[in-house]
Design an enzyme around this catalytic site. Structure first.
Site, PDB file in Angstrom:
ATOM      1  N   LYS A   1      -5.579  10.490   9.209  1.00  0.00           N
ATOM      2  CA  LYS A   1      -6.332   9.643   9.760  1.00  0.00           C
ATOM      3  C   LYS A   1      -6.081   8.247   8.907  1.00  0.00           C
ATOM      4  O   LYS A   1      -4.944   7.652   9.293  1.00  0.00           O
ATOM      5  CB  LYS A   1      -7.772   9.734   9.731  1.00  0.00           C
ATOM      6  CG  LYS A   1      -8.394  10.677  10.571  1.00  0.00           C
ATOM      7  CD  LYS A   1      -9.825  11.010  10.714  1.00  0.00           C
ATOM      8  CE  LYS A   1     -10.334  11.689   9.552  1.00  0.00           C
ATOM      9  NZ  LYS A   1     -11.861  11.991   9.837  1.00  0.00           N
ATOM     10  N   GLY A   2      -6.736   7.739   7.882  1.00  0.00           N
ATOM     11  CA  GLY A   2      -6.397   6.117   7.273  1.00  0.00           C
ATOM     12  C   GLY A   2      -6.976   6.152   6.116  1.00  0.00           C
ATOM     13  O   GLY A   2      -8.162   7.128   5.668  1.00  0.00           O
TER      14      GLY A   2
ATOM     15  N   GLU B   1      -8.787   0.408   4.154  1.00  0.00           N
ATOM     16  CA  GLU B   1     -10.051  -0.323   4.151  1.00  0.00           C
ATOM     17  C   GLU B   1     -11.202   0.273   3.647  1.00  0.00           C
ATOM     18  O   GLU B   1     -11.982  -0.238   2.683  1.00  0.00           O
ATOM     19  CB  GLU B   1     -10.457  -1.034   5.464  1.00  0.00           C
ATOM     20  CG  GLU B   1      -9.305  -1.994   5.980  1.00  0.00           C
ATOM     21  CD  GLU B   1      -9.727  -2.316   7.393  1.00  0.00           C
ATOM     22  OE1 GLU B   1     -10.212  -3.480   7.492  1.00  0.00           O
ATOM     23  OE2 GLU B   1      -9.492  -1.652   8.297  1.00  0.00           O
TER      24      GLU B   1
ATOM     25  N   GLN C   1       0.705  -1.177  -0.005  1.00  0.00           N
ATOM     26  CA  GLN C   1      -0.117   0.322   0.014  1.00  0.00           C
ATOM     27  C   GLN C   1       0.703   1.117   0.059  1.00  0.00           C
ATOM     28  O   GLN C   1       0.260   2.234  -0.023  1.00  0.00           O
ATOM     29  CB  GLN C   1      -0.850  -0.196   1.072  1.00  0.00           C
ATOM     30  CG  GLN C   1      -0.463   0.352   2.505  1.00  0.00           C
ATOM     31  CD  GLN C   1       0.581  -0.676   3.197  1.00  0.00           C
ATOM     32  OE1 GLN C   1       1.269  -1.572   2.570  1.00  0.00           O
ATOM     33  NE2 GLN C   1       0.231  -0.881   4.595  1.00  0.00           N
ATOM     34  N   GLY C   2       2.165   1.115   0.465  1.00  0.00           N
ATOM     35  CA  GLY C   2       3.226   2.323   0.285  1.00  0.00           C
ATOM     36  C   GLY C   2       3.149   2.799   1.639  1.00  0.00           C
ATOM     37  O   GLY C   2       3.709   4.113   1.833  1.00  0.00           O
TER      38      GLY C   2
ATOM     39  N   ARG D   1      -4.724   1.050  10.280  1.00  0.00           N
ATOM     40  CA  ARG D   1      -4.102   1.896  11.291  1.00  0.00           C
ATOM     41  C   ARG D   1      -2.760   2.152  11.190  1.00  0.00           C
ATOM     42  O   ARG D   1      -2.016   3.039  12.038  1.00  0.00           O
ATOM     43  CB  ARG D   1      -4.205   0.992  12.616  1.00  0.00           C
ATOM     44  CG  ARG D   1      -3.329  -0.474  12.362  1.00  0.00           C
ATOM     45  CD  ARG D   1      -3.306  -1.310  13.620  1.00  0.00           C
ATOM     46  NE  ARG D   1      -2.635  -0.548  14.797  1.00  0.00           N
ATOM     47  CZ  ARG D   1      -1.028  -0.741  14.718  1.00  0.00           C
ATOM     48  NH1 ARG D   1      -0.665  -0.928  13.850  1.00  0.00           N
ATOM     49  NH2 ARG D   1      -0.637  -0.126  15.874  1.00  0.00           N
TER      50      ARG D   1
END
Lengths: 468, 332
Positions: free
Chosen positions: B284-285, B288, B47-48, B88
């Protein structure tokens, strides 16, 4: 779906045309060995990698060039001197007692160096939530992906042939495949003898029955979803090396090495200080590589043979023995007023929990908390149950239950919008969380930009102007 | 006949584990030439993440992404990390790296302060300099400060720290509590064509607007969204493990159908401006949540196109056609 052959042809043509202009400015360099370096070694860097401030930069990845050139070393590309290969025999039955396992005929095959069965594993259980799963099944198989024995041989073909010589005597047990059947008292019990429900969750806020009674309209629908695989391009893969100092090194496609080492320490009864776990470059995880699979088996086969032992799952192993996404059966009852305000929502979720718990605890937790959608609803009741079935183990997968419940709550939003004659965008905006909204667990939410995302997406798409 | 339809879906999604502790630790070491090394126990899963974590360390130290090398995923050398799970990494591991880099930076501030005749708290690390706040002309190059600290003062610039998102236990009877410290939001809108004679669905376009707080690396966030949508398209229309008496009957890529690049619709991907005060630099993220609303948006678009509501995924051509035929029968 339609294959866009024309588009493909165009792309190919344009690439062919560009070929000359894109040729590397310097002569390709090669180095001896099996891994020729085929690009100029003085790498031009993108400006974004060189800039300050670093945050916000569209920086390229340090590993991108090797990926693009196919030069990245995944476990399947790695080799050690005297390395051997392992294969795992899977269960013949979805639910059965193991009466006996005879590996002697497999061991007699030239090239087979060792076999392993479950009762040779010091602590033959694991699991990220609770340890209900054997590394290799030794008393009961609970789905057809359960491993029952492993073989290490000088090559994969001999290991695969040897699996066929292992004699396992089973006593088949009644199996249950449907989670709603598994809920019945009469259903065979998969773990223990009481119930197949192994985890549940309740979210309760306000008075849902009163809210439903007071609503102008009631919407009721059952939605359900299927089992899907993560399908990483790289299947699960590991190499284990138990060295002469009594230390074991494991190279693994695992996505969480700290907890992986804890699991290895526990299953092997070996201090964590004697275990080195190295997470290699992973060809896709999506939640499927978050627990140990073959690592303890390879470690013990290495201990038996004194050789590094490698195992790369076949695509078949990946489907049947690694975890997959939970199918959900979702009953939604929603009370709405004439103006589109949601008054109450009552939800029941049944999760097909497969043969073992794996990451079901997290899936049922997130699924339940998120189930009502990102909407201000004062009266809410969510009850969720995860049920064992004699099917593939369901575990972590990108979204932990969220894609399932989103399909349900957003489908129902559109049903409500149509019935009340409100535009789906407006209905969502009317009920959407805003800064400071209370979540279903009464948590005050911050940095909430749901309405902004709805408006920005609608503007960009042209929601209002769009014509069929 | 080909019928067109549009459908939207929005969602919310949490960052990190549900209540349970999910800490990350990190170590940041600044080298005497002003470059740095980060040690993290997380794993790059494609995902990097390591690029993003390097950017976070670089930002804290005021250096460039390329100046940071990230060492990851070896229990012999890297500190504990809960791993590449639950969207996370940017948030939790990123926060640990900020805290660790701040400790390493503090050593540099203390070394530079007497040389610049100010107190350490009057300094900032920007543009590869240790600089006096509000007085940009007074600074020392970061490499000179690191070398001075390490080689003259004997104080190498190293920091270690950990982070765990604060949560509040959920009540077992009511589920009330604070299970997560941050959530993200998103909307996706699908434009589909449905052939009402075959039931075949083609997704023409998906517009996806996602919140991830501050995008540390917008290009990688866009990549996550594009990948998530492809997974969502498969979940919506094609993918399904089929069983017969407990045996998977399609455990292979011949019979388990999933989207290829040729099945992908046109994508319009945008980010919402946002800043979360609890995340590293407001981040944040993004992992998913990108796969969450796609199937819902496509199902709503199918309904808009042909008036049938698919309540059981995936919406294969057979299932959509059967629903259309049933609807036609009911009308007749």
């Amino acid at each position: 779906m339609v294959t866009r052959n024309k588009d493909l042809q165009k792309t190919t043509e344009s690439l062919l045309k560009k070929k000359d202009s894109q040729a590397p400015s310097k002569k390709p360099v090669s180095v001896p060995g099996d891994n020729p370096v085929i690009y100029p070694l003085d790498l031009p860097e993108s400006d974004a990698r060189l800039q300050t401030p670093a945050v916000g930069a569209r920086a390229t990845r340090p590993d991108g060039r090797l990926h693009g050139l196919g030069q990245t070393k995944y476990i399947d590309d790695m080799s050690f001197p005297h390395m051997i290969h392992a294969k795992i025999l899977r269960s013949e039955y979805a639910h059965a007692k193991i009466i006996s396992i005879d590996t002697s005929a497999a061991e007699a095959i030239p090239g087979v160096l060792a076999t392993l069965v479950g009762d040779e594993i010091p602590v033959n259980t694991f699991g990220p939530t609770f340890q209900d799963q054997p590394v290799l099944a030794d008393t009961i198989v609970r789905h057809k992906g359960d491993g029952v024995a492993a073989v290490a041989a000088v090559n994969e073909q001999i290991a695969a042939d040897a699996l066929e010589k292992i004699k396992v005597v089973y006593e088949p047990l009644e199996a249950v495949f449907d989670p709603q059947e598994a809920l019945k008292d009469s259903a065979p019990k998969i773990h223990g003898d009481k119930t197949n429900i192994y985890t549940s969750k309740i979210i309760k806020k306000g008075d849902v029955e009163k809210g439903l009674a007071e609503s102008d309209h009631i919407f009721q629908r059952q939605y359900s979803t299927q089992m899907v695989e993560h399908v990483p391009i790289e299947p699960h893969a590991s190499i284990a090396l138990w060295d002469g100092n009594g230390r074991v090194s494991v190279w693994s496609s695992l996505g969480r090495i700290t907890l992986g080492r804890e699991d290895l320490s526990r299953t092997l009864s070996l201090p964590q200080s004697k275990i080195r776990l190295i997470g290699t470059i992973v060809g896709g995880n999506f939640g499927g590589k978050n627990e140990i699979t073959n690592e303890p088996i390879l470690a013990l086969l290495s201990k038996k043979t004194g050789r590094p032992v490698k195992c790369v799952f076949t695509r078949g192993d990946e489907f049947i023995s690694s975890t997959i996404r939970h199918p959900f059966v979702m009953d939604y009852t929603t009370g709405v007023n004439n103006d589109g305000k949601i008054i109450a929502r009552k939800i029941k979720l049944i999760l097909d929990g497969g043969a073992y718990c794996s990451w079901t605890g997290t899936t049922i937790g997130k699924g339940s908390i998120l189930a009502a959608g990102p909407y201000n609803i004062d009266n809410l009741f969510v009850e969720s149950y995860a049920v064992y079935t004699n099917k593939t183990t369901t575990g972590a997968m990108r979204g932990f239950g969220a894609p399932q419940v989103c399909f349900a709550y957003e489908s129902q939003m559109d049903e409500i919008a149509e019935k009340l004659g409100i535009d789906p965008l407006e209905l969502r905006l009317k009920n959407a969380f805003t800064e400071g909204s209370a979540s279903p667990t009464s948590q005050q939410l911050q940095s909430v930009v749901l309405k902004e995302s709805l408006k920005q997406a609608s503007d960009r798409f042209g929601w209002k102007e769009w014509k069929k | 006949m080909i019928k067109r339809g549009k459908g939207m879906a929005c969602m919310w999604y949490p960052i990190g584990f549900t209540v349970a502790a999910n800490a990350s630790a990190a170590t940041v070491k600044v080298n005497t030439d002003g470059t740095a090394t980060v040690l993290t126990g997380t794993v790059e899963t494609g995902q990097g993440a390591l690029t993003v974590l390097g950017q976070i360390a670089a930002q804290t130290l005021g250096i460039a992404t390329d100046d940071v090398h990230v060492v990851s995923a070896d229990t012999d050398s890297t500190p504990m990390d809960t791993g590449a799970i639950a969207s996370r990494t940017t948030y939790v591991t990123g926060n640990a790296i900020v805290l660790a880099a701040e400790k390493a930076r503090e050593i540099l501030f203390e070394a530079a302060a007497p040389l610049l005749n100010v107190r350490p708290e009057q300094l900032e690390a920007v543009d590869k300099k240790i600089r006096v706040l509000s007085f940009p002309d007074r600074f020392l190059p970061i490499d000179k400060v690191v070398a001075h600290a390490e080689n003259t003062l004997g104080k190498p610039s190293i920091g270690s720290a950990s982070y765990n998102p604060p949560t509040v236990e959920m009540d077992p009877e009511t589920g009330q509590g604070k299970p997560f410290n941050a959530y993200v939001y998103a909307t996706q809108i699908a434009d589909v064509e449905v052939d009402d004679e075959t039931g075949e669905v083609e997704v023409k376009k998906i517009t996806a607007v996602h919140d991830c707080g501050t995008p540390i690396n917008p290009m990688l966030v866009e990549g996550q969204i594009q990948g998530g949508i492809s997974m969502g398209v498969g979940f919506a229309l094609q993918e399904e493990i089929l069983f017969k008496d407990g045996t998977q009957i399609n455990p292979n890529l011949t019979n388990y159908i999933m989207p290829t690049s040729l099945d992908m619709p046109e994508l319009e991907v945008e980010l919402v401006d946002n800043y979360d005060p609890t995340g590293p630099f407001g981040a944040k993220g993004a992992g998913e949540p990108t796969a969450v609303p796609t199937a819902a948006a496509i199902m709503n678009a199918i309904y808009d196109a042909v008036g049938v509501r698919i309540t059981n995924l995936p919406a294969t051509a057979e299932k959509v056609l059967a629903a259309i035929q049933e609807k036609n029968k009911a009308v007749a």
